[in-house]
Every structure is written in C-alpha cells, then in structure tokens.
Design an enzyme around this catalytic site. Structure first.
Site, PDB file in Angstrom:
ATOM      1  N   GLU A   1     -59.391 -20.522 -64.864  1.00 50.59           N
ATOM      2  CA  GLU A   1     -58.242 -19.420 -64.808  1.00 50.59           C
ATOM      3  C   GLU A   1     -58.218 -18.130 -64.826  1.00 50.59           C
ATOM      4  O   GLU A   1     -57.432 -17.188 -64.369  1.00 50.59           O
ATOM      5  CB  GLU A   1     -57.291 -20.189 -65.926  1.00 50.59           C
ATOM      6  CG  GLU A   1     -57.924 -19.577 -67.355  1.00 50.59           C
ATOM      7  CD  GLU A   1     -57.160 -20.030 -68.480  1.00 50.59           C
ATOM      8  OE1 GLU A   1     -56.735 -19.051 -69.361  1.00 50.59           O
ATOM      9  OE2 GLU A   1     -56.915 -21.213 -68.597  1.00 50.59           O
TER      10      GLU A   1
ATOM     11  N   ALA B   1     -49.197 -21.331 -74.615  1.00 51.09           N
ATOM     12  CA  ALA B   1     -48.653 -21.882 -75.820  1.00 51.09           C
ATOM     13  C   ALA B   1     -48.823 -21.169 -76.699  1.00 51.09           C
ATOM     14  O   ALA B   1     -47.881 -21.220 -77.632  1.00 51.09           O
ATOM     15  CB  ALA B   1     -49.682 -23.203 -75.764  1.00 51.09           C
TER      16      ALA B   1
ATOM     17  N   HIS C   1     -51.344 -20.714 -69.601  1.00 54.42           N
ATOM     18  CA  HIS C   1     -51.912 -20.233 -70.858  1.00 54.42           C
ATOM     19  C   HIS C   1     -51.068 -19.417 -71.624  1.00 54.42           C
ATOM     20  O   HIS C   1     -51.305 -18.492 -72.074  1.00 54.42           O
ATOM     21  CB  HIS C   1     -53.169 -19.486 -70.665  1.00 54.42           C
ATOM     22  CG  HIS C   1     -54.241 -19.552 -71.610  1.00 54.42           C
ATOM     23  ND1 HIS C   1     -55.567 -19.272 -71.556  1.00 54.42           N
ATOM     24  CD2 HIS C   1     -54.071 -19.856 -73.175  1.00 54.42           C
ATOM     25  CE1 HIS C   1     -56.128 -19.375 -72.661  1.00 54.42           C
ATOM     26  NE2 HIS C   1     -55.256 -19.781 -73.506  1.00 54.42           N
TER      27      HIS C   1
ATOM     28  N   ARG D   1     -58.819 -25.244 -73.981  1.00 51.75           N
ATOM     29  CA  ARG D   1     -59.574 -24.519 -73.199  1.00 51.75           C
ATOM     30  C   ARG D   1     -59.755 -25.351 -71.889  1.00 51.75           C
ATOM     31  O   ARG D   1     -60.023 -26.630 -72.036  1.00 51.75           O
ATOM     32  CB  ARG D   1     -61.002 -24.350 -73.685  1.00 51.75           C
ATOM     33  CG  ARG D   1     -61.000 -22.865 -74.669  1.00 51.75           C
ATOM     34  CD  ARG D   1     -60.702 -21.896 -74.251  1.00 51.75           C
ATOM     35  NE  ARG D   1     -60.698 -20.548 -75.101  1.00 51.75           N
ATOM     36  CZ  ARG D   1     -59.611 -20.282 -75.609  1.00 51.75           C
ATOM     37  NH1 ARG D   1     -58.520 -20.857 -75.811  1.00 51.75           N
ATOM     38  NH2 ARG D   1     -59.923 -19.188 -76.449  1.00 51.75           N
TER      39      ARG D   1
END
Length: 328
Positions: free
Chosen positions: A261, A295, A293, A232
């Site tokens: 984000e 992954a 973001h 995070r």
C-alpha cells in the site's frame, strides 16, 4: 531540548503546539517524510518523530546518528518500517505510540457488519437505480462464530464490542488475557480457523505473522469464511486471497490495509495510473471491501499519537526510558 517532526499532518499541528507550550521544547516540523533530502533538518536535535509511512533504513539512521540524534519515535503503533538492526547498531532508543483502541475496534465492527449485510453491493446497485433485493440477502451476526486473532489492546476491545451481539467468540493470541477469557474462548489457531464463520486479525507484523493467511491457512477455514484485516496488509498473502475469492472459499473480504500500500494509501492519486494490479483486481469483486488505511484516523487517535511521541522523546532525555519504549 530540540525535536524534529517529519510527515506532520495539518490535524496534528494544534496538538503539537499545545504540547510545545506545555513542555517548553524547541522543534522543527515538515510535512515531508524523512528522507536523505531533508535529514539535515535534524541537525542539533536530540529526538526525531516520524509518522510511520516511509521506511527508515540503515542509510537514514546512519545520517541521523551523524547529526547527533539519539532518540527516535514513530507516531504509530506498528514499527515494522524501522530497521531495528540498524537502530541497534547506531545506539538509538526507539518508542512507538499508542491510542485508545476504540477507533480501530469500531471500524472493525463496521467492516464485519458491512460484509455480512452486503452493503457494498447495495451501494453499487443504488447508483443505477436498482433497488431490488434479489442479491442482497445477508447474515445475522448473533448466529455466527467470530474468531479474533490477537487479544491485545485492539483485539480485546473488538471482543468486548462483539460480546454485545450474542455471537460465539473464539480467540487466539500469543498472550493470555484473563479479562478476555471471561467473554471469549481461547483456542489454538487451527481450531479457530476451522470453527469460525468470521475471522478478524489484530496482531503486529512480525516474521512469524507475515502471510499467516495463505493458501494452506485457507484450506483450514470454513467455506464462505469472512476475513477482516485492520492490522497490517502483509499478514495476508495477496495471491491466496485472490484465489480464495475466485473459488468462493472466501465469502467476503474486508481490509483497511493492503500488501504494497505504500505510495498509494494516504495520497491523492486521482489522475495517476495505480501500478498495483492485485489491488485493482481485488477491489472489483462485489464481496471485497478495501478502505485506505483509515481505521485509526480519528482526532482522538491523532492527538494520542502526538502526545505519546512527544512525551516519549522527552522521557528518553530525562529518564533514559519511557512507557512505550521498543526494546530490541
């Protein structure tokens, strides 16, 4: 039983339809995130599933409660976007989703190697036909000490993958895992910071973990430390990161997440002005890697999150609980 799915991605639809045929529930679905403009879609539904990007606060939870919704599922591991106090006030049962740790763990390993071997710089130089090696001397993972913060589902898998490289492995976590202890050494956080060449973070966002990497934490770390964050964005204090990169305390920084984000990541902002100066400033450094973001984003993860979300809501209705229930 009827369910409604908000923020549905196209690559979730086939799994949702497969589960619909398997379990026989009725459903509504929209690509829009849950908002006061579309919350009425939940009328008559027992359960609601959200993707995990938009905030679900008191106003939305009150509206869902008014429409008779009892169960709420988030198609994400994190659930800090949901107001737990309001969820408790309105009597919701809440569950999150899990997915095999490999997607994020492998991505983490990739970021470590890209940082050590200066891949971003190499890619940039190739764009202008500069193939010299002068600025590209890298490091070797087997010669490094890697500190892993958080040894749960994902952090434990990261340690397993790293063990094959022969590097020294240290770890710190709220929970002790005897399997992890066979291949990594548990230690206190200060020792981890002081001893690690590379630090990777795999903990949830909680009041106790917000901005755990700040100016004071950086003082405890090695000069030229490599920092990795695929958890995070708010675990890292952005101002401290900027200062650490500028004064070279941070040798490399790779983040798949970023503080603030929301409204940027997972959206096409090609023709827009991005109003996040910190993000723009950090991105321009040659030793900083930012990804959007992503992954988690494999078909394996997407299918798992949808399956967990559907089965969680159905189990709430049938059993009153499920294996991913968030107790608060």
């Amino acid at each position: 039983m009827k369910l409604v799915f908000y923020g549905l991605w196209e690559d979730e639809r086939s799994k949702l339809e497969e589960l619909h045929k398997k379990y026989g529930f009725d459903y509504e679905a929209t690509a829009e995130e849950l908002s006061l403009l579309n919350v009425s879609l939940s009328e008559g539904c027992a359960g609601v599933s959200v993707l995990g990007k938009g905030a679900v606060g008191d106003d939305l939870l009150s509206a869902l409660h008014g429409y008779g919704v009892k169960f709420l599922a988030t198609r994400s591991i994190g659930y800090n976007h949901i107001d737990l106090a309001a969820a408790k006030k309105y009597g919701f049962k809440l569950c999150n989703s899990q997915y095999p740790p490999d997607s994020v763990a492998e991505f983490t390993l990739m970021l470590i190697l890209m940082s050590l071997r200066k891949y971003k710089q190499a890619l940039w130089l190739q764009q202008v036909n500069d193939y010299a090696l002068e600025h590209l001397k890298g490091g070797v993972l087997s010669q490094k000490t890697v500190g892993v913060v958080g040894t749960g589902h994902i952090g434990g898998r990261v340690i397993e993958l790293l063990s094959g490289f022969g590097c020294r492995l240290l770890c710190h976590s709220a929970d002790y895992d005897p399997k992890v202890a066979q291949i990594a050494e548990y230690t206190d956080l200060d020792t981890l910071y002081q001893s690690s060449d590379i630090l990777t973070f795999h903990v949830p966002l909680l009041p106790s973990t917000k901005h755990m990497v700040n100016a004071e934490a950086l003082k405890k770390m090695k000069e030229g430390v490599v920092l990795i964050n695929t958890a995070r964005g708010e675990l890292f204090e952005t101002e401290a990161l900027i200062g650490g990169v500028e004064n070279r305390k941070i040798g490399a920084l790779a983040m798949d997440v970023f503080e603030g984000e929301d409204g940027i990541y997972h959206m096409d902002r090609t023709d827009d002005i991005i109003r996040n100066r910190d993000m723009a400033y950090l991105r321009q450094f040659p030793n900083v890697i930012l990804t959007q973001h992503m992954a988690f984003y494999t078909q394996l993860s997407m299918d798992s999150m949808m399956e967990n979300s559907v089965e969680g809501l159905l189990d709430f209705n049938r059993k009153g609980t499920n294996r991913f229930e968030i107790r608060f």
